[in-house]
Design an enzyme around this catalytic site. Structure first.
Site, PDB file in Angstrom:
ATOM      1  N   ASP A 122      20.568 120.389 -18.676  1.00 32.74           N
ATOM      2  CA  ASP A 122      20.414 119.010 -18.215  1.00 32.74           C
ATOM      3  C   ASP A 122      19.149 118.387 -18.846  1.00 32.74           C
ATOM      4  O   ASP A 122      18.344 119.102 -19.466  1.00 32.74           O
ATOM      5  CB  ASP A 122      20.329 119.033 -16.675  1.00 32.74           C
ATOM      6  CG  ASP A 122      20.701 117.696 -16.063  1.00 32.74           C
ATOM      7  OD1 ASP A 122      21.276 116.848 -16.764  1.00 32.74           O
ATOM      8  OD2 ASP A 122      20.412 117.496 -14.867  1.00 32.74           O
ATOM      9  N   HIS A 123      18.975 117.098 -18.653  1.00 31.58           N
ATOM     10  CA  HIS A 123      17.825 116.315 -19.168  1.00 31.58           C
ATOM     11  C   HIS A 123      16.810 117.064 -20.024  1.00 31.58           C
ATOM     12  O   HIS A 123      15.848 117.651 -19.504  1.00 31.58           O
ATOM     13  CB  HIS A 123      17.046 115.721 -17.994  1.00 31.58           C
ATOM     14  CG  HIS A 123      17.825 114.709 -17.232  1.00 31.58           C
ATOM     15  ND1 HIS A 123      17.968 113.412 -17.655  1.00 31.58           N
ATOM     16  CD2 HIS A 123      18.517 114.815 -16.074  1.00 31.58           C
ATOM     17  CE1 HIS A 123      18.719 112.760 -16.781  1.00 31.58           C
ATOM     18  NE2 HIS A 123      19.072 113.592 -15.808  1.00 31.58           N
ATOM     19  N   HIS A 152      18.224 109.462  -9.338  1.00 30.89           N
ATOM     20  CA  HIS A 152      17.948 110.862  -8.971  1.00 30.89           C
ATOM     21  C   HIS A 152      17.179 110.971  -7.653  1.00 30.89           C
ATOM     22  O   HIS A 152      16.313 110.156  -7.379  1.00 30.89           O
ATOM     23  CB  HIS A 152      17.124 111.534 -10.071  1.00 30.89           C
ATOM     24  CG  HIS A 152      17.816 111.551 -11.400  1.00 30.89           C
ATOM     25  ND1 HIS A 152      17.495 110.691 -12.407  1.00 30.89           N
ATOM     26  CD2 HIS A 152      18.829 112.315 -11.869  1.00 30.89           C
ATOM     27  CE1 HIS A 152      18.270 110.929 -13.452  1.00 30.89           C
ATOM     28  NE2 HIS A 152      19.091 111.911 -13.159  1.00 30.89           N
ATOM     29  N   HIS A 206      25.024 110.471 -13.061  1.00 32.13           N
ATOM     30  CA  HIS A 206      23.904 111.265 -12.537  1.00 32.13           C
ATOM     31  C   HIS A 206      23.519 110.726 -11.162  1.00 32.13           C
ATOM     32  O   HIS A 206      23.960 109.668 -10.750  1.00 32.13           O
ATOM     33  CB  HIS A 206      22.698 111.155 -13.472  1.00 32.13           C
ATOM     34  CG  HIS A 206      22.831 111.954 -14.736  1.00 32.13           C
ATOM     35  ND1 HIS A 206      21.912 112.888 -15.117  1.00 32.13           N
ATOM     36  CD2 HIS A 206      23.783 111.954 -15.699  1.00 32.13           C
ATOM     37  CE1 HIS A 206      22.282 113.425 -16.261  1.00 32.13           C
ATOM     38  NE2 HIS A 206      23.416 112.880 -16.648  1.00 32.13           N
ATOM     39  N   SER A 218      23.551 112.761  -5.275  1.00 31.23           N
ATOM     40  CA  SER A 218      23.299 113.160  -3.888  1.00 31.23           C
ATOM     41  C   SER A 218      23.154 111.931  -2.997  1.00 31.23           C
ATOM     42  O   SER A 218      22.154 111.234  -3.076  1.00 31.23           O
ATOM     43  CB  SER A 218      22.018 113.997  -3.806  1.00 31.23           C
ATOM     44  OG  SER A 218      22.116 115.109  -4.658  1.00 31.23           O
ATOM     45  N   ASN A 222      27.058 114.718 -11.717  1.00 31.05           N
ATOM     46  CA  ASN A 222      25.928 115.641 -11.524  1.00 31.05           C
ATOM     47  C   ASN A 222      25.394 115.638 -10.095  1.00 31.05           C
ATOM     48  O   ASN A 222      25.102 114.574  -9.548  1.00 31.05           O
ATOM     49  CB  ASN A 222      24.762 115.238 -12.423  1.00 31.05           C
ATOM     50  CG  ASN A 222      24.992 115.594 -13.879  1.00 31.05           C
ATOM     51  OD1 ASN A 222      26.108 115.888 -14.289  1.00 31.05           O
ATOM     52  ND2 ASN A 222      23.937 115.554 -14.657  1.00 31.05           N
ATOM     53  N   VAL A 223      25.255 116.812  -9.534  1.00 31.99           N
ATOM     54  CA  VAL A 223      24.668 116.945  -8.204  1.00 31.99           C
ATOM     55  C   VAL A 223      23.481 117.911  -8.289  1.00 31.99           C
ATOM     56  O   VAL A 223      23.638 119.042  -8.750  1.00 31.99           O
ATOM     57  CB  VAL A 223      25.710 117.498  -7.194  1.00 31.99           C
ATOM     58  CG1 VAL A 223      25.052 117.732  -5.833  1.00 31.99           C
ATOM     59  CG2 VAL A 223      26.887 116.550  -7.058  1.00 31.99           C
TER      60      VAL A 223
HETATM   61 ZN    ZN Z   1      20.145 113.299 -14.199  1.00 33.35          ZN
END
Ligand code: ZN
Length: 287
Positions: free
Chosen positions: A84-85, A180, A208, A211, A230-231
């Protein structure tokens, strides 16, 4: 069974839904994904973020790819590994050399031209390793700063088209109202913008900041072109709650609390809690 992220995204695209990618830091989190995938028959993506590896020494990418490989070999359900990132070319190169079939280069804070230039360099290197590349335009910021409400950060459909054509990436992370971390207020995804971006490019789209977005919005987003979701925070919360619960539970048992060996039971306990969460969460994909 380990598959490429591109193969899973292709499947998601065909079925008009998304594959969920979960942020992990260790064996327990990876193992739980594999078991939940196996139980449900629903594929998933295992991710690790360089920031947690570098700043917190949670894990190391080479060690992590070894964990992933060992776990994936034990199950029939397909899971894939993704970095990721990442902001650093040499870090990406190193992970590609060490078992990562998919990476995200994040140049979303740079100018468009600089982001394109750097992303192209990553895509060229990825060809050598037959690796997938996710990139980002617009900027998915932080929920605690309420970046998700800042329209200036949102991805523009025409820029998405230009960016994908110029770079040849495998998937594109877009900013449409998510961020995020934990949201202060329930986020509202800009689904109209998502439709426009999806119409402008054939590249699979990634959401992204997963949550805390209500399921109804997610289901619509999956139908309208999000193929990877993405979680992070939510999965970490479940893990943390399981550890806290375990410690609380065994604090009162005398014979147990007097011995440090009860830590040996912690992994299994947390794995089971993570699996329960994942089995439910994966249903969201309707795969
Ligand atoms: Zn992200």
């Amino acid at each position: 069974m380990a598959l490429k992220v591109r193969e899973l995204l292709k499947l998601a695209h065909k079925k008009n839904t998304a594959i969920i990618a979960f942020e992990c830091i260790d064996y327990n989190m990876v193992y739980a994904i594999a078991v939940a995938s196996q139980k449900t028959g629903i594929p998933a993506i295992v991710m690790v973020e360089p920031a947690t590896c570098i700043d917190k020494n949670d894990c190391h990418p080479t060690a992590f790819s070894g964990i992933f490989k060992g776990v994936a070999e034990q199950i029939d359900a397909p899971i894939a590994l993704h970095l990721d990132h990442c902001y650093d070319f040499s870090y990406i190169l190193n992970t590609m050399k060490n078992g990562f079939g998919s990476v995200m280069y994040d140049g979303s804070k740079l100018s468009l031209e600089e982001n394109i230039k750097n992303t192209k360099k990553v895509v060229e290197a990825a060809r050598v390793f037959d690796c997938d590349v996710e990139a980002e335009i617009g900027h998915v910021g932080m929920a605690n700063a309420e970046d998700n409400q800042n329209i200036d950060f949102y991805t523009k459909p025409e820029t998405a088209k230009y960016f994908c054509e110029e770079t040849g990436i495998s998937s594109l992370a877009i900013a449409i109202g998510s961020a995020h971390g934990m949201y202060k207020k329930t986020p509202q995804l800009d689904l109209e913008r998502l439709e426009q971006i999806n119409a402008a490019t054939d590249t699979p789209l990634v959401l992204h900041g997963g949550s805390g977005i209500p399921n109804e919005q997610l289901e619509l987003a999956f139908k309208k072109g999000i193929n990877k979701f993405n979680v992070g925070t939510e999965y970490f919360q479940v893990y943390y709650a399981a550890i806290s619960e375990f410690c609380e539970k065994y604090k009162i048992v005398d014979h147990y609390s007097k011995t440090p060996l009860h830590v040996l039971d912690l992994p299994k306990y947390t794995q089971n809690k993570l699996i329960d969460y994942l089995v439910k969460k994966l249903q969201l994909t309707k795969l």
